[in-house]
Scaffold this motif. Structure first.
Motif, PDB file in Angstrom:
ATOM      1  N   THR A   1      48.255  45.745  27.513  1.00 45.02           N
ATOM      2  CA  THR A   1      49.068  46.868  27.986  1.00 45.02           C
ATOM      3  C   THR A   1      48.774  46.998  29.544  1.00 45.02           C
ATOM      4  O   THR A   1      49.821  47.113  30.225  1.00 45.02           O
ATOM      5  CB  THR A   1      48.677  48.301  26.960  1.00 45.02           C
ATOM      6  OG1 THR A   1      49.163  48.143  25.845  1.00 45.02           O
ATOM      7  CG2 THR A   1      49.474  49.460  27.885  1.00 45.02           C
ATOM      8  N   VAL A   2      47.532  47.019  29.938  1.00 45.80           N
ATOM      9  CA  VAL A   2      47.189  47.110  31.337  1.00 45.80           C
ATOM     10  C   VAL A   2      47.824  45.979  32.055  1.00 45.80           C
ATOM     11  O   VAL A   2      48.235  46.131  33.124  1.00 45.80           O
ATOM     12  CB  VAL A   2      45.701  47.090  31.490  1.00 45.80           C
ATOM     13  CG1 VAL A   2      45.221  47.022  33.039  1.00 45.80           C
ATOM     14  CG2 VAL A   2      45.142  48.685  30.749  1.00 45.80           C
ATOM     15  N   SER A   3      47.710  44.678  31.287  1.00 45.62           N
ATOM     16  CA  SER A   3      48.345  43.327  32.057  1.00 45.62           C
ATOM     17  C   SER A   3      49.708  43.497  32.356  1.00 45.62           C
ATOM     18  O   SER A   3      50.166  42.731  33.253  1.00 45.62           O
ATOM     19  CB  SER A   3      47.905  42.345  31.325  1.00 45.62           C
ATOM     20  OG  SER A   3      48.612  42.186  30.132  1.00 45.62           O
ATOM     21  N   LEU A   4      50.538  44.469  31.714  1.00 42.67           N
ATOM     22  CA  LEU A   4      51.873  44.710  31.873  1.00 42.67           C
ATOM     23  C   LEU A   4      52.151  44.931  33.349  1.00 42.67           C
ATOM     24  O   LEU A   4      53.257  44.513  33.906  1.00 42.67           O
ATOM     25  CB  LEU A   4      52.428  45.631  30.967  1.00 42.67           C
ATOM     26  CG  LEU A   4      52.625  45.339  29.510  1.00 42.67           C
ATOM     27  CD1 LEU A   4      52.933  46.381  28.674  1.00 42.67           C
ATOM     28  CD2 LEU A   4      53.596  44.159  29.526  1.00 42.67           C
TER      29      LEU A   4
ATOM     30  N   ALA B   1      44.767  45.313  22.580  1.00 39.50           N
ATOM     31  CA  ALA B   1      46.084  45.963  22.793  1.00 39.50           C
ATOM     32  C   ALA B   1      45.918  46.707  24.100  1.00 39.50           C
ATOM     33  O   ALA B   1      46.814  46.705  24.783  1.00 39.50           O
ATOM     34  CB  ALA B   1      46.126  46.971  21.703  1.00 39.50           C
ATOM     35  N   GLY B   2      44.672  47.050  24.433  1.00 37.84           N
ATOM     36  CA  GLY B   2      44.288  47.979  25.632  1.00 37.84           C
ATOM     37  C   GLY B   2      44.817  47.163  26.860  1.00 37.84           C
ATOM     38  O   GLY B   2      45.329  47.384  27.784  1.00 37.84           O
TER      39      GLY B   2
ATOM     40  N   ALA C   1      50.994  42.862  22.799  1.00 36.16           N
ATOM     41  CA  ALA C   1      50.496  44.229  22.680  1.00 36.16           C
ATOM     42  C   ALA C   1      50.954  44.824  21.775  1.00 36.16           C
ATOM     43  O   ALA C   1      49.870  45.410  21.068  1.00 36.16           O
ATOM     44  CB  ALA C   1      50.791  44.834  24.042  1.00 36.16           C
ATOM     45  N   ALA C   2      52.209  44.723  21.020  1.00 37.23           N
ATOM     46  CA  ALA C   2      52.400  45.473  20.077  1.00 37.23           C
ATOM     47  C   ALA C   2      52.030  45.133  18.752  1.00 37.23           C
ATOM     48  O   ALA C   2      51.636  45.907  18.064  1.00 37.23           O
ATOM     49  CB  ALA C   2      54.150  45.551  19.989  1.00 37.23           C
TER      50      ALA C   2
ATOM     51  N   LEU D   1      54.365  42.265  26.090  1.00 35.76           N
ATOM     52  CA  LEU D   1      54.711  43.483  25.409  1.00 35.76           C
ATOM     53  C   LEU D   1      54.796  42.980  23.764  1.00 35.76           C
ATOM     54  O   LEU D   1      54.019  43.884  23.125  1.00 35.76           O
ATOM     55  CB  LEU D   1      56.188  44.049  25.914  1.00 35.76           C
ATOM     56  CG  LEU D   1      56.768  45.421  25.276  1.00 35.76           C
ATOM     57  CD1 LEU D   1      55.352  46.314  25.492  1.00 35.76           C
ATOM     58  CD2 LEU D   1      57.892  45.520  25.605  1.00 35.76           C
TER      59      LEU D   1
ATOM     60  N   ALA E   1      48.373  46.237  18.702  1.00 31.18           N
ATOM     61  CA  ALA E   1      48.043  47.528  18.409  1.00 31.18           C
ATOM     62  C   ALA E   1      48.690  48.165  17.018  1.00 31.18           C
ATOM     63  O   ALA E   1      47.811  48.800  16.434  1.00 31.18           O
ATOM     64  CB  ALA E   1      48.925  48.578  19.318  1.00 31.18           C
TER      65      ALA E   1
END
Length: 237
Positions: free
Chosen positions: A132-135, A128-129, A151-152, A148, A155
């Motif tokens: 999120t950074v790769s966004l 998830a982390g 990641a959601a 997204l 998470a």
């Protein structure tokens, strides 16, 4: 919940569980992964996961070797490309280009081993982390949407899913990535051109594309053997 309690709870979720037994969730995950890979329509929906790992494989190896990662794109047809900048020749360029096709198989085998060793919550939290950074490096709205959603899901599973479901999710994802890596490689063997990774490597090194494909097969084969050994060890009495 105050911040201190939330932080303590989050920290507890980064610790591995005891190695789980091969249970019903594992069988369900294996069956779902097989269906997702085998049914063409479902594979089209699942393929972005493999593409994301492929492109991030290019990026991470490029960064480790001193190249600058500019961003990546997952196209609407579920193909993709990543851009790293640096020297136009040399080991950094070659290895970052080479890393794409092995990446899903390596990550898939690691996830399968992790799921069978009690590390599923850690994997989901880290995943998830990283997503999120790769966004920050997505270079199209379609890419943002795909990353997204991934990641959601990661998470949500990390925070709310019970341990058995977490094991099933990580195991299923590992199987999808491992088998999907073979599907990706099969597609480039059947219809690859100069613009695909083996062709780009052949242009950059003058080593025939077939030899680069053979190196991918060796890595994917080793990852498959590792994953199979972990699975057979888990299901054996």
């Amino acid at each position: 919940m105050n911040f201190s309690a939330w932080f303590s709870d989050a920290l507890a979720r980064t610790r591995p569980d005891a190695a789980p037994e091969w249970g019903s969730w594992a069988w369900i995950a294996a069956g779902i992964a097989a269906v997702l890979i085998a049914v063409p329509l479902l594979w089209l929906m699942t393929r972005p996961v493999v593409t994301i790992v492929h492109e991030l494989g290019h990026a991470i190896i490029g960064i480790l070797l001193g190249r600058r990662f500019s961003g990546f794109v997952v196209n609407s047809n579920m193909s993709g490309h990543a851009v790293t900048r640096g020297k136009s020749r040399g080991a950094g360029l070659v290895l970052s280009t080479w890393a794409g096709y092995p990446a899903p198989a390596v990550v898939g085998a690691v996830l399968i081993q992790a799921s069978l060793s009690g590390w599923s919550p850690v994997v989901l939290g880290i995943g998830a982390g990283l997503l999120t950074v790769s966004l920050l490096f997505c270079r199209s709205w379609h890419t943002v949407w795909v990353v997204l959603v991934a990641a959601a899901i990661s998470a949500s599973a990390w925070w709310w899913a019970p341990a058995e479901l977490q094991q099933g999710l990580v195991l299923g994802l590992g199987l999808v990535l491992l088998i999907g890596a073979w599907r990706h490689l099969g597609a480039v063997i059947r219809g690859g051109g100069r613009g695909d990774d083996p062709g780009a490597l052949a242009t950059a090194t003058r080593v025939p594309a077939g030899l680069w494909i053979a190196s991918f097969v060796l890595v994917l084969g080793a990852c498959t053997a590792w994953a199979a050994r972990a699975i057979f060890g888990a299901v054996s009495p």
